[in-house]
Write a protein that holds these residues in place. Structure first.
Motif, mmCIF file in Angstrom:
data_model
loop_
_atom_site.group_PDB
_atom_site.id
_atom_site.type_symbol
_atom_site.label_atom_id
_atom_site.label_comp_id
_atom_site.label_asym_id
_atom_site.label_seq_id
_atom_site.Cartn_x
_atom_site.Cartn_y
_atom_site.Cartn_z
ATOM 1 N N ILE A 99 1.115 -1.204 -0.071
ATOM 2 C CA ILE A 99 -0.347 -0.394 -0.167
ATOM 3 C C ILE A 99 0.610 1.148 0.061
ATOM 4 N N LEU A 100 1.776 1.185 0.831
ATOM 5 C CA LEU A 100 3.068 2.413 0.977
ATOM 6 C C LEU A 100 3.490 3.039 -0.044
ATOM 7 N N LYS A 101 4.340 1.793 -1.037
ATOM 8 C CA LYS A 101 3.855 2.267 -2.394
ATOM 9 C C LYS A 101 3.518 2.503 -3.322
ATOM 10 N N SER A 102 2.058 1.669 -3.097
ATOM 11 C CA SER A 102 0.920 2.517 -4.415
ATOM 12 C C SER A 102 0.743 3.585 -3.977
ATOM 13 N N ILE A 103 0.400 4.153 -3.162
ATOM 14 C CA ILE A 103 -0.091 5.318 -3.281
ATOM 15 C C ILE A 103 1.392 6.676 -3.349
ATOM 16 N N ASP A 104 2.799 6.147 -2.649
ATOM 17 C CA ASP A 104 4.185 6.506 -3.090
ATOM 18 C C ASP A 104 3.952 7.113 -4.686
ATOM 19 N N ILE A 105 4.130 5.834 -5.491
ATOM 20 C CA ILE A 105 3.714 5.788 -6.689
ATOM 21 C C ILE A 105 2.474 6.976 -7.645
ATOM 22 N N MET A 106 1.495 7.018 -7.216
ATOM 23 C CA MET A 106 0.748 7.952 -7.211
ATOM 24 C C MET A 106 1.231 9.510 -7.839
ATOM 25 N N GLY A 107 2.340 9.804 -6.650
ATOM 26 C CA GLY A 107 3.051 11.275 -6.739
ATOM 27 C C GLY A 107 2.311 12.087 -5.702
ATOM 28 N N ASP A 108 2.890 13.377 -6.193
ATOM 29 C CA ASP A 108 1.909 13.999 -5.108
ATOM 30 C C ASP A 108 0.502 14.275 -5.391
ATOM 31 N N PRO A 109 0.367 14.721 -3.659
ATOM 32 C CA PRO A 109 -1.902 14.604 -3.871
ATOM 33 C C PRO A 109 -1.881 15.772 -3.903
ATOM 34 N N THR A 110 -1.385 17.163 -3.400
ATOM 35 C CA THR A 110 -1.239 18.043 -3.514
ATOM 36 C C THR A 110 -1.659 18.607 -5.690
ATOM 37 N N VAL A 111 -0.139 18.008 -5.618
ATOM 38 C CA VAL A 111 -0.161 18.529 -6.976
ATOM 39 C C VAL A 111 -1.069 18.144 -8.003
ATOM 40 N N LEU A 112 -1.923 16.268 -7.442
ATOM 41 C CA LEU A 112 -2.622 15.900 -8.376
ATOM 42 C C LEU A 112 -3.597 16.349 -8.419
ATOM 43 N N GLY A 113 -4.111 16.751 -7.325
ATOM 44 C CA GLY A 113 -5.453 17.915 -6.414
ATOM 45 C C GLY A 113 -5.220 19.077 -7.329
ATOM 46 N N LYS A 114 -3.961 19.904 -7.660
ATOM 47 C CA LYS A 114 -4.550 20.794 -8.390
ATOM 48 C C LYS A 114 -4.876 20.511 -9.513
#
Lengths: 236, 114
Positions: free
Chosen positions: A53-68
């Protein structure tokens, strides 16, 4: 479970950036599914549940950048316009259906006073197909009959030549005169609708009048009908 | 080899639409398909797929629908539209022209010395 907390925290941080409320849930679910899928694959590769799970979250990228980035596309202004126009469209469709229904029903009203007359009550009956057009309304005079009680019946159809305009009651088809210049105001039963069949009854119309004139001259609109009551197929 | 992500940037639409032109897919499925076909050359942050996909949807090149996947989860599938297919055709053509021009330039010198 800390990993679970990490995932929802990541998703929350993405969603916080998205300003249009109606898209939040869908984005949340889509990204959640993605992380779960990726984590399952890592699990199969031999990672621990937590690492997966941690790796999967990490690979998604930065949440704030993605959200913006997502917020730019799920623009609240366009989103609201879309939402409102969607609701308006549904209301409009309902109105159109309702409108069609109340306009189509009168079309099945086939009552005709002329048809009700027995042949021994009829003095004459003519069939015509005279048309006049005012704006989008077509006035089509179809039958003229005269009975032994001195009543003259004028039967006419009114219909719209455009589906966007319906023909609301068209009681006044014009000033009615006989050969001798007498003016009549016949009552009409005209109903509304895209198509309606109406009739006018004139009492004490002279039997010997050889013409019937209908002149419409209102609101800068003009038409005239002149019927010769000597021709045609008389009953007597 | 891992490619610079700026290089991938412009061609992401092309990659996604090409895959969707074959069959409807959900986001993760697209990522995996790109991984497999490119031998993991494109290492981009996976979240960044979604702004691209959602933009394609806004532009009417793809549409989405929910359907239960293999494990019973509700998946958001993406489907290419007629407009998307037309756009893909144009983009593919442009890509081919671009790569062939680049190849001419970088391969041109090789030819000169050949």
């Amino acid at each position: 479970m800390p990993t679970h907390k990490n995932k929802s925290e990541f998703l929350q941080r993405v969603i916080t950036q998205v300003k249009f409320p109606f898209d939040k849930k869908e984005i949340y679910t889509e990204l959640d599914n993605h992380i779960e899928d990726r984590a399952n694959d890592f699990l199969e590769e031999g990672y621990t549940h937590e690492d997966s799970i941690l790796k999967s979250i990490d690979i998604m990228g930065d949440p704030t950048v993605l959200g913006k980035e997502l917020n730019k596309i799920h623009n609240p202004i366009i989103g609201w316009i879309w939402k409102i126009s969607d609701i308006l469209m549904k209301v409009l469709i309902l109105l159109v259906i309702f409108n069609l229904a109340i306009n189509i029903i009168p079309m099945f009203d086939n009552y005709s006073p002329i048809d009700e007359l027995n042949s021994d009550e009829l003095v004459y009956k003519y069939e015509f197909d005279e048309k006049a057009i005012i704006d989008n309304r077509v006035i089509n005079i179809t039958d003229i009959a005269y009975d032994t009680s001195g009543n003259l019946y004028i039967e006419f159809k009114t219909y719209s030549n455009s589906i966007f305009t319906n023909v609301w009651s068209f009681g006044n088809i014009g000033t009615i005169t006989d050969e001798f210049g007498n003016v009549y105001f016949g009552g009409s039963n005209s109903s509304g609708g895209y198509f309606s069949k109406s009739y006018i009854t004139i009492e004490n119309f002279p039997m010997n009048s050889r013409t019937l004139n209908i002149v419409y001259d209102q609101f800068n609109r003009h038409y005239e009908f002149h019927f010769n009551l000597e021709t045609g197929e008389a009953y007597e | 080899m891992v490619l610079d992500k700026n290089l991938i940037g412009g061609s992401t639409n092309l990659l996604i639409l090409t895959l969707l032109n074959e069959k409807d897919m959900y986001g993760y499925q697209l990522i995996k398909e790109i991984d497999i076909r490119s031998d993991n050359v494109f290492q981009f942050k996976e979240g960044s797929l979604y702004p691209v996909l959602h933009k394609l949807k806004n532009n009417g090149y793809v549409k989405s629908y929910a359907e239960k996947g293999e494990n019973g989860k509700d998946r958001k599938y993406y489907q290419i539209t007629k407009k998307g297919q037309k756009y893909l055709q144009e983009q593919t053509q442009q890509w081919e022209e671009f790569t062939s021009s680049v190849n001419k330039v970088i391969g041109g010198s090789a030819h000169a010395y050949a």
